[in-house]
Design an enzyme around this catalytic site. Sequence first.
Site, PDB file in Angstrom:
ATOM      1  N   TRP A 179       0.810  -1.223   0.000  1.00 58.05           N
ATOM      2  CA  TRP A 179       0.000   0.000   0.000  1.00 58.05           C
ATOM      3  C   TRP A 179       0.845   1.276   0.000  1.00 58.05           C
ATOM      4  O   TRP A 179       0.473   2.274  -0.584  1.00 58.05           O
ATOM      5  CB  TRP A 179      -0.906   0.048   1.243  1.00 58.05           C
ATOM      6  CG  TRP A 179      -1.848  -1.091   1.406  1.00 58.05           C
ATOM      7  CD1 TRP A 179      -2.768  -1.527   0.481  1.00 58.05           C
ATOM      8  CD2 TRP A 179      -1.994  -1.940   2.555  1.00 58.05           C
ATOM      9  NE1 TRP A 179      -3.472  -2.591   0.999  1.00 58.05           N
ATOM     10  CE2 TRP A 179      -3.028  -2.862   2.269  1.00 58.05           C
ATOM     11  CE3 TRP A 179      -1.370  -2.013   3.795  1.00 58.05           C
ATOM     12  CZ2 TRP A 179      -3.439  -3.840   3.170  1.00 58.05           C
ATOM     13  CZ3 TRP A 179      -1.776  -2.980   4.701  1.00 58.05           C
ATOM     14  CH2 TRP A 179      -2.805  -3.891   4.389  1.00 58.05           C
ATOM     15  N   TYR A 180       1.930   1.284   0.749  1.00 60.10           N
ATOM     16  CA  TYR A 180       2.629   2.556   1.009  1.00 60.10           C
ATOM     17  C   TYR A 180       4.064   2.598   0.473  1.00 60.10           C
ATOM     18  O   TYR A 180       4.890   3.350   0.962  1.00 60.10           O
ATOM     19  CB  TYR A 180       2.593   2.877   2.518  1.00 60.10           C
ATOM     20  CG  TYR A 180       1.203   3.198   2.974  1.00 60.10           C
ATOM     21  CD1 TYR A 180       0.665   4.463   2.764  1.00 60.10           C
ATOM     22  CD2 TYR A 180       0.387   2.229   3.555  1.00 60.10           C
ATOM     23  CE1 TYR A 180      -0.640   4.763   3.128  1.00 60.10           C
ATOM     24  CE2 TYR A 180      -0.919   2.514   3.924  1.00 60.10           C
ATOM     25  CZ  TYR A 180      -1.424   3.785   3.714  1.00 60.10           C
ATOM     26  OH  TYR A 180      -2.711   4.077   4.072  1.00 60.10           O
ATOM     27  N   TYR A 207       3.947  -7.583   3.983  1.00 60.27           N
ATOM     28  CA  TYR A 207       2.793  -8.403   4.356  1.00 60.27           C
ATOM     29  C   TYR A 207       2.748  -9.642   3.462  1.00 60.27           C
ATOM     30  O   TYR A 207       3.018  -9.553   2.260  1.00 60.27           O
ATOM     31  CB  TYR A 207       1.489  -7.626   4.148  1.00 60.27           C
ATOM     32  CG  TYR A 207       1.027  -6.753   5.292  1.00 60.27           C
ATOM     33  CD1 TYR A 207       1.766  -5.634   5.683  1.00 60.27           C
ATOM     34  CD2 TYR A 207      -0.177  -7.022   5.958  1.00 60.27           C
ATOM     35  CE1 TYR A 207       1.310  -4.809   6.716  1.00 60.27           C
ATOM     36  CE2 TYR A 207      -0.633  -6.194   6.984  1.00 60.27           C
ATOM     37  CZ  TYR A 207       0.114  -5.091   7.349  1.00 60.27           C
ATOM     38  OH  TYR A 207      -0.338  -4.272   8.365  1.00 60.27           O
ATOM     39  N   HIS A 219       5.829 -10.335   6.947  1.00 58.59           N
ATOM     40  CA  HIS A 219       4.826  -9.771   7.857  1.00 58.59           C
ATOM     41  C   HIS A 219       3.549 -10.625   7.895  1.00 58.59           C
ATOM     42  O   HIS A 219       2.499 -10.240   7.371  1.00 58.59           O
ATOM     43  CB  HIS A 219       4.513  -8.338   7.436  1.00 58.59           C
ATOM     44  CG  HIS A 219       3.892  -7.488   8.505  1.00 58.59           C
ATOM     45  ND1 HIS A 219       4.605  -6.833   9.476  1.00 58.59           N
ATOM     46  CD2 HIS A 219       2.591  -7.201   8.770  1.00 58.59           C
ATOM     47  CE1 HIS A 219       3.789  -6.165  10.269  1.00 58.59           C
ATOM     48  NE2 HIS A 219       2.552  -6.367   9.868  1.00 58.59           N
ATOM     49  N   GLU A 258       3.948 -11.673  13.511  1.00 63.48           N
ATOM     50  CA  GLU A 258       3.261 -11.919  14.784  1.00 63.48           C
ATOM     51  C   GLU A 258       2.429 -13.194  14.727  1.00 63.48           C
ATOM     52  O   GLU A 258       1.257 -13.152  14.340  1.00 63.48           O
ATOM     53  CB  GLU A 258       2.349 -10.735  15.134  1.00 63.48           C
ATOM     54  CG  GLU A 258       3.102  -9.462  15.463  1.00 63.48           C
ATOM     55  CD  GLU A 258       2.178  -8.305  15.837  1.00 63.48           C
ATOM     56  OE1 GLU A 258       0.948  -8.421  15.663  1.00 63.48           O
ATOM     57  OE2 GLU A 258       2.695  -7.275  16.298  1.00 63.48           O
ATOM     58  N   GLU A 270       8.776  -4.062  16.589  1.00 60.73           N
ATOM     59  CA  GLU A 270       7.632  -3.198  16.279  1.00 60.73           C
ATOM     60  C   GLU A 270       7.053  -2.650  17.570  1.00 60.73           C
ATOM     61  O   GLU A 270       6.825  -3.406  18.515  1.00 60.73           O
ATOM     62  CB  GLU A 270       6.555  -3.993  15.527  1.00 60.73           C
ATOM     63  CG  GLU A 270       5.462  -3.110  14.932  1.00 60.73           C
ATOM     64  CD  GLU A 270       4.349  -3.938  14.295  1.00 60.73           C
ATOM     65  OE1 GLU A 270       4.599  -4.638  13.300  1.00 60.73           O
ATOM     66  OE2 GLU A 270       3.213  -3.876  14.829  1.00 60.73           O
ATOM     67  N   LYS A 329      -1.304   7.259   6.436  1.00 61.87           N
ATOM     68  CA  LYS A 329      -2.667   6.769   6.625  1.00 61.87           C
ATOM     69  C   LYS A 329      -3.336   7.573   7.746  1.00 61.87           C
ATOM     70  O   LYS A 329      -2.654   8.009   8.688  1.00 61.87           O
ATOM     71  CB  LYS A 329      -2.618   5.280   7.000  1.00 61.87           C
ATOM     72  CG  LYS A 329      -3.985   4.625   7.063  1.00 61.87           C
ATOM     73  CD  LYS A 329      -3.906   3.123   7.134  1.00 61.87           C
ATOM     74  CE  LYS A 329      -5.286   2.516   7.281  1.00 61.87           C
ATOM     75  NZ  LYS A 329      -5.278   1.058   7.187  1.00 61.87           N
ATOM     76  N   ASP A 330      -4.630   7.728   7.648  1.00 62.96           N
ATOM     77  CA  ASP A 330      -5.329   8.487   8.679  1.00 62.96           C
ATOM     78  C   ASP A 330      -5.516   7.616   9.918  1.00 62.96           C
ATOM     79  O   ASP A 330      -6.615   7.154  10.209  1.00 62.96           O
ATOM     80  CB  ASP A 330      -6.683   8.960   8.113  1.00 62.96           C
ATOM     81  CG  ASP A 330      -7.357   9.922   9.060  1.00 62.96           C
ATOM     82  OD1 ASP A 330      -6.681  10.416   9.980  1.00 62.96           O
ATOM     83  OD2 ASP A 330      -8.570  10.161   8.883  1.00 62.96           O
TER      84      ASP A 330
HETATM   85  C1  IDC Z   1      -2.117  -2.285  11.272  1.00 62.97           C
HETATM   86  C2  IDC Z   1      -2.135  -0.995  10.470  1.00 62.97           C
HETATM   87  C3  IDC Z   1      -3.510  -0.784   9.884  1.00 62.97           C
HETATM   88  C4  IDC Z   1      -3.905  -2.015   9.093  1.00 62.97           C
HETATM   89  C5  IDC Z   1      -3.811  -3.275   9.974  1.00 62.97           C
HETATM   90  C6  IDC Z   1      -4.093  -4.559   9.213  1.00 62.97           C
HETATM   91  O1  IDC Z   1      -1.736   0.082  11.288  1.00 62.97           O
HETATM   92  O2  IDC Z   1      -3.522   0.362   9.066  1.00 62.97           O
HETATM   93  O3  IDC Z   1      -5.247  -1.876   8.650  1.00 62.97           O
HETATM   94  O4  IDC Z   1      -2.509  -3.376  10.488  1.00 62.97           O
HETATM   95  O5  IDC Z   1      -3.227  -4.717   8.153  1.00 62.97           O
HETATM   96  C7  IDC Z   1       0.426  -5.012  14.713  1.00 62.97           C
HETATM   97  C8  IDC Z   1       0.783  -5.446  13.338  1.00 62.97           C
HETATM   98  C9  IDC Z   1       0.610  -4.303  12.351  1.00 62.97           C
HETATM   99  C10 IDC Z   1      -0.618  -3.467  12.691  1.00 62.97           C
HETATM  100  C11 IDC Z   1      -0.355  -2.795  14.041  1.00 62.97           C
HETATM  101  C12 IDC Z   1      -1.454  -1.825  14.484  1.00 62.97           C
HETATM  102  O6  IDC Z   1       2.086  -5.999  13.239  1.00 62.97           O
HETATM  103  O7  IDC Z   1       0.506  -4.856  11.061  1.00 62.97           O
HETATM  104  O8  IDC Z   1      -0.788  -2.503  11.689  1.00 62.97           O
HETATM  105  N1  IDC Z   1      -0.147  -3.843  15.040  1.00 62.97           N
HETATM  106  O9  IDC Z   1      -2.668  -2.490  14.674  1.00 62.97           O
HETATM  107  N2  IDC Z   1       0.590  -5.720  15.817  1.00 62.97           N
HETATM  108  C13 IDC Z   1       0.076  -5.036  16.849  1.00 62.97           C
HETATM  109  C14 IDC Z   1      -0.396  -3.823  16.378  1.00 62.97           C
END
Ligand code: IDC
Length: 359
Positions: free
Chosen positions: A82-83, A109, A145, A183, A272, A311-312
């Site tokens: 996406w980014y 991802y 990811h 994760e 992370e 992203k918002d």
């Molecule tokens: C989140 C992104 C969000 C996206 C979501 C699913 O911030 O924009 O819609 O993933 O793809 C994690 C993950 C990480 C998450 C983040 C926040 O590794 O991919 O990103 N998070 O939720 N683990 C705990 C929190």
Amino acid sequence: MKSKIRVLLKLIIFVIIIAIIIFINKLTQSHTEKDVAEIIKRLGVSNLVSGNGNLYVDGTNLKNMYHENFQLKGISSHGIQWYYDLLTKDNLTYLRDVWGINVFRIAMYTNENGYISNPTEIKQKAYNLIDMCIDLDLYVIIDWHTLSDNDPNMYIEEAKAFFEETSLKYQNVPNLIYEICNEPNQGSVTWSNQIKPYAEEIIPIIRNNSKDSVILVGTPTWCVNLNDPTNEPLDFNNIMYTFHFYAGTHKSESRNTITKALENGLPVFISEWGTTDISGNSGFDAESTMDWIHFMDENNLSWINWSFSNKDEDSAILTSEYSNETLQEGLTIDNYISESGNLVRQFINTKKYNPLYEY
Ligand code: IDC
């Protein structure tokens, strides 16, 4: 005749004196350069790859080639499906030179239209970013990811092929660190039955091509369970176990988990973390973030903040007004920095590399 000899002698002596002066000058010059290099090294002014070389794990510590404790601090991309476009060389250079990062994490991802559904394009993007980071003298983490694919074994064949190809392509490149799964999650995915066996298949593939690389391994329940890996660690060198926290959600209890793991000899890497709650989009918590930053500095824990995106959502370090086009002359990513980005930015260049830094 005699006077001719005298003139010749004088000339020879003159030439010798000049030669001696040039020689002494050269000698002191090279000493000075050497001294400066030594001072730079001692001050740790260069926190990049050329200044620290191949990293390795000693006990629970990450160390550089001078056998000094070494902390990586940087930012993670958001999903590169996406980014990707935000990750220009100019932006990464700015993060390195102005924010002071020494590492960048590429969140590749597997699901959500990532690598599995589009391997050729996503792999090319990842390789472009790795090459860019190498060019910029940054350490770089390639993060497989996994997330909604809660068990890393779901795509183990794809993972094996990817890590085989990548570790061959970047054989023994000191910049590259491998994160073999993001994760692992949900109750049925345990360390003993799923994650450890997965790691035991992937790690030898990487090691076969790149024997000294540091490899990061995800831990159970979205990377908060260090207990099971502590009881049953992997039998390889240069492995670190990842812990993820979101400051609004995880607090002192999580730090206790890490302290206990470190006391029991488990090397931990915070691959992370976010300033928000675990959703990534609320509960921005500056106070808890500070507690974590102190804790990580005190324990020589390397860290990567989530995430470099516009992203918002609160965990993004840029506001949604940012676009590459808005970076006209004189504007930088700092003109579009979010509240979270602003907080994170202050903590990157901390005491170790910046003698002027104080808490
Ligand atoms: C989140 C992104 C969000 C996206 C979501 C699913 O911030 O924009 O819609 O993933 O793809 C994690 C993950 C990480 C998450 C983040 C926040 O590794 O991919 O990103 N998070 O939720 N683990 C705990 C929190």
